[in-house]
Design a protein around this motif. Structure first.
Motif, PDB file in Angstrom:
ATOM      1  N   VAL A 235     105.455 -12.116 -46.564  1.00 33.72           N
ATOM      2  CA  VAL A 235     105.600 -13.666 -46.012  1.00 33.72           C
ATOM      3  C   VAL A 235     106.733 -14.797 -46.729  1.00 33.72           C
ATOM      4  O   VAL A 235     107.191 -15.551 -46.245  1.00 33.72           O
ATOM      5  N   VAL A 236     106.453 -14.527 -48.070  1.00 36.43           N
ATOM      6  CA  VAL A 236     107.145 -15.434 -48.807  1.00 36.43           C
ATOM      7  C   VAL A 236     108.730 -14.656 -48.814  1.00 36.43           C
ATOM      8  O   VAL A 236     109.612 -15.201 -48.735  1.00 36.43           O
ATOM      9  N   GLY A 237     108.329 -13.035 -49.284  1.00 38.95           N
ATOM     10  CA  GLY A 237     109.910 -13.172 -50.155  1.00 38.95           C
ATOM     11  C   GLY A 237     110.086 -12.882 -51.268  1.00 38.95           C
ATOM     12  O   GLY A 237     109.627 -13.840 -52.178  1.00 38.95           O
ATOM     13  N   GLY A 238     111.326 -12.350 -51.294  1.00 35.97           N
ATOM     14  CA  GLY A 238     111.773 -12.587 -52.650  1.00 35.97           C
ATOM     15  C   GLY A 238     112.958 -11.581 -53.371  1.00 35.97           C
ATOM     16  O   GLY A 238     113.477 -11.276 -52.278  1.00 35.97           O
ATOM     17  N   THR A 239     112.998 -10.831 -54.921  1.00 32.60           N
ATOM     18  CA  THR A 239     114.129 -10.368 -54.970  1.00 32.60           C
ATOM     19  C   THR A 239     113.384  -9.041 -55.941  1.00 32.60           C
ATOM     20  O   THR A 239     112.403  -8.958 -56.536  1.00 32.60           O
ATOM     21  N   ILE A 240     114.758  -7.571 -55.121  1.00 33.85           N
ATOM     22  CA  ILE A 240     113.938  -6.535 -56.406  1.00 33.85           C
ATOM     23  C   ILE A 240     115.239  -6.460 -57.142  1.00 33.85           C
ATOM     24  O   ILE A 240     116.378  -6.173 -56.855  1.00 33.85           O
ATOM     25  N   GLU A 241     114.961  -6.594 -58.444  1.00 36.19           N
ATOM     26  CA  GLU A 241     116.352  -5.861 -59.432  1.00 36.19           C
ATOM     27  C   GLU A 241     116.218  -5.005 -59.577  1.00 36.19           C
ATOM     28  O   GLU A 241     114.940  -4.614 -60.150  1.00 36.19           O
ATOM     29  N   ILE A 242     117.323  -3.989 -59.462  1.00 35.06           N
ATOM     30  CA  ILE A 242     117.117  -2.468 -59.900  1.00 35.06           C
ATOM     31  C   ILE A 242     117.717  -2.343 -60.858  1.00 35.06           C
ATOM     32  O   ILE A 242     118.647  -2.830 -61.064  1.00 35.06           O
ATOM     33  N   ARG A 243     117.092  -2.132 -62.413  1.00 33.61           N
ATOM     34  CA  ARG A 243     117.574  -1.738 -63.622  1.00 33.61           C
ATOM     35  C   ARG A 243     116.968  -0.355 -64.194  1.00 33.61           C
ATOM     36  O   ARG A 243     116.446   0.190 -63.398  1.00 33.61           O
ATOM     37  N   LEU A 244     117.681  -0.206 -65.141  1.00 31.63           N
ATOM     38  CA  LEU A 244     118.534   1.440 -65.460  1.00 31.63           C
ATOM     39  C   LEU A 244     117.737   1.325 -67.053  1.00 31.63           C
ATOM     40  O   LEU A 244     117.410   0.396 -67.994  1.00 31.63           O
ATOM     41  N   ASP A 245     116.438   1.992 -66.896  1.00 34.82           N
ATOM     42  CA  ASP A 245     115.850   2.577 -68.676  1.00 34.82           C
ATOM     43  C   ASP A 245     115.473   1.658 -68.870  1.00 34.82           C
ATOM     44  O   ASP A 245     114.236   2.117 -70.411  1.00 34.82           O
ATOM     45  N   SER A 246     115.188   0.323 -68.790  1.00 38.98           N
ATOM     46  CA  SER A 246     113.698  -0.573 -69.347  1.00 38.98           C
ATOM     47  C   SER A 246     113.915  -1.937 -68.534  1.00 38.98           C
ATOM     48  O   SER A 246     115.178  -2.261 -67.581  1.00 38.98           O
ATOM     49  N   PRO A 247     112.858  -2.917 -68.569  1.00 38.54           N
ATOM     50  CA  PRO A 247     112.660  -3.847 -67.659  1.00 38.54           C
ATOM     51  C   PRO A 247     113.985  -5.489 -68.297  1.00 38.54           C
ATOM     52  O   PRO A 247     113.443  -5.906 -67.135  1.00 38.54           O
ATOM     53  N   THR A 248     114.343  -4.476 -68.902  1.00 40.97           N
ATOM     54  CA  THR A 248     115.539  -5.915 -69.264  1.00 40.97           C
ATOM     55  C   THR A 248     117.084  -5.012 -69.622  1.00 40.97           C
ATOM     56  O   THR A 248     118.007  -5.429 -69.919  1.00 40.97           O
ATOM     57  N   GLY A 249     117.035  -3.444 -68.680  1.00 40.93           N
ATOM     58  CA  GLY A 249     118.317  -3.017 -68.932  1.00 40.93           C
ATOM     59  C   GLY A 249     119.735  -3.088 -67.964  1.00 40.93           C
ATOM     60  O   GLY A 249     119.067  -4.078 -66.947  1.00 40.93           O
ATOM     61  N   GLU A 250     120.417  -2.700 -67.980  1.00 42.72           N
ATOM     62  CA  GLU A 250     121.556  -2.948 -66.982  1.00 42.72           C
ATOM     63  C   GLU A 250     121.231  -2.989 -65.097  1.00 42.72           C
ATOM     64  O   GLU A 250     120.025  -2.288 -64.642  1.00 42.72           O
ATOM     65  N   ILE A 251     121.038  -4.267 -64.630  1.00 44.67           N
ATOM     66  CA  ILE A 251     121.592  -4.245 -63.418  1.00 44.67           C
ATOM     67  C   ILE A 251     121.841  -3.310 -62.189  1.00 44.67           C
ATOM     68  O   ILE A 251     123.369  -3.760 -62.322  1.00 44.67           O
ATOM     69  N   ILE A 252     121.760  -2.736 -61.511  1.00 43.97           N
ATOM     70  CA  ILE A 252     122.621  -1.701 -60.521  1.00 43.97           C
ATOM     71  C   ILE A 252     122.778  -2.135 -59.230  1.00 43.97           C
ATOM     72  O   ILE A 252     123.748  -2.006 -58.626  1.00 43.97           O
ATOM     73  N   GLY A 253     121.488  -3.293 -58.658  1.00 39.59           N
ATOM     74  CA  GLY A 253     121.655  -3.836 -57.859  1.00 39.59           C
ATOM     75  C   GLY A 253     120.075  -4.406 -57.531  1.00 39.59           C
ATOM     76  O   GLY A 253     119.615  -4.286 -57.919  1.00 39.59           O
ATOM     77  N   THR A 254     120.913  -5.798 -55.758  1.00 40.09           N
ATOM     78  CA  THR A 254     119.285  -6.553 -56.184  1.00 40.09           C
ATOM     79  C   THR A 254     118.687  -6.606 -54.458  1.00 40.09           C
ATOM     80  O   THR A 254     120.344  -6.592 -53.834  1.00 40.09           O
ATOM     81  N   LEU A 255     118.005  -6.734 -54.625  1.00 38.28           N
ATOM     82  CA  LEU A 255     117.794  -6.329 -52.889  1.00 38.28           C
ATOM     83  C   LEU A 255     117.073  -7.710 -52.937  1.00 38.28           C
ATOM     84  O   LEU A 255     116.108  -8.036 -52.629  1.00 38.28           O
ATOM     85  N   GLU A 256     117.285  -8.531 -51.688  1.00 42.59           N
ATOM     86  CA  GLU A 256     117.270  -9.987 -51.272  1.00 42.59           C
ATOM     87  C   GLU A 256     115.849  -8.775 -50.068  1.00 42.59           C
ATOM     88  O   GLU A 256     116.457  -8.250 -49.382  1.00 42.59           O
TER      89      GLU A 256
END
Length: 161
Positions: A91-112
């Motif tokens: 209903v609202v939306g947002g993004t999914i950050e796809i990260r490696l190895d930790s919640p602050t790890g490298e972002i390999i993609g972001t899904l809108e």
């Protein structure tokens, strides 16, 4: 393990858990409720067509900014992915950050994640991802504004092309 009288020995819980039997295949449909670790979410019954177990079909919900879920030991192999696909309802939306190895790890993609018209109105959405190889833990970090549930997350899969 069992004690001499046949009872299960008491265990002490920790964040390590039990040893994983095999690596996860990120190129197969993976239900979003397949979770090694999480922060802030819950699950609910899902109206989308089910996965491997038709009698139990859930989705991840109660998603707010900064919440996340993770899977352990995903084996991207030697070639690596090009695309990430997710079945989401919003209903609202947002993004999914796809990260490696930790919640602050490298972002390999972001899904809108854009609104789909309802919290059980499912659509496949995709984004390109950086090529990554080998075995990694994958963290899906959720971002968005507002207090209500940002979106629901049913399943995901990486593709090589």
């Amino acid at each position: 393990e069992f004690d001499d009288s046949g009872f299960i020995r008491e265990i002490e819980a920790d964040m390590v858990g039990i040893r994983q039997l095999k690596n996860l295949d990120p190129y197969r449909r993976t239900e979003a409720e397949t979770i090694a670790w999480q922060k802030g979410i819950t699950t609910e019954e899902c109206a989308a067509p089910g996965g491997d177990v038709e009698s139990v079909n859930l989705n991840v919900t109660y998603i707010h900014d900064g919440d996340w879920i993770a899977v352990a030991n995903a084996d991207f192999g030697a070639e690596g992915p090009a695309v990430f696909v997710a079945n989401v309802a919003a209903v609202v939306g947002g993004t999914i950050e796809i990260r490696l190895d930790s919640p602050t790890g490298e972002i390999i993609g972001t899904l809108e994640v854009t609104p789909t018209g309802g919290d059980q109105e499912w659509e496949l959405m995709q984004c390109d991802v950086k090529n990554v190889t080998g075995v990694h833990n994958i963290f899906f970090v959720f971002r968005g504004e507002g207090e209500p549930n940002l979106f629901n997350f049913d399943y995901w899969q990486f593709n090589k092309n």
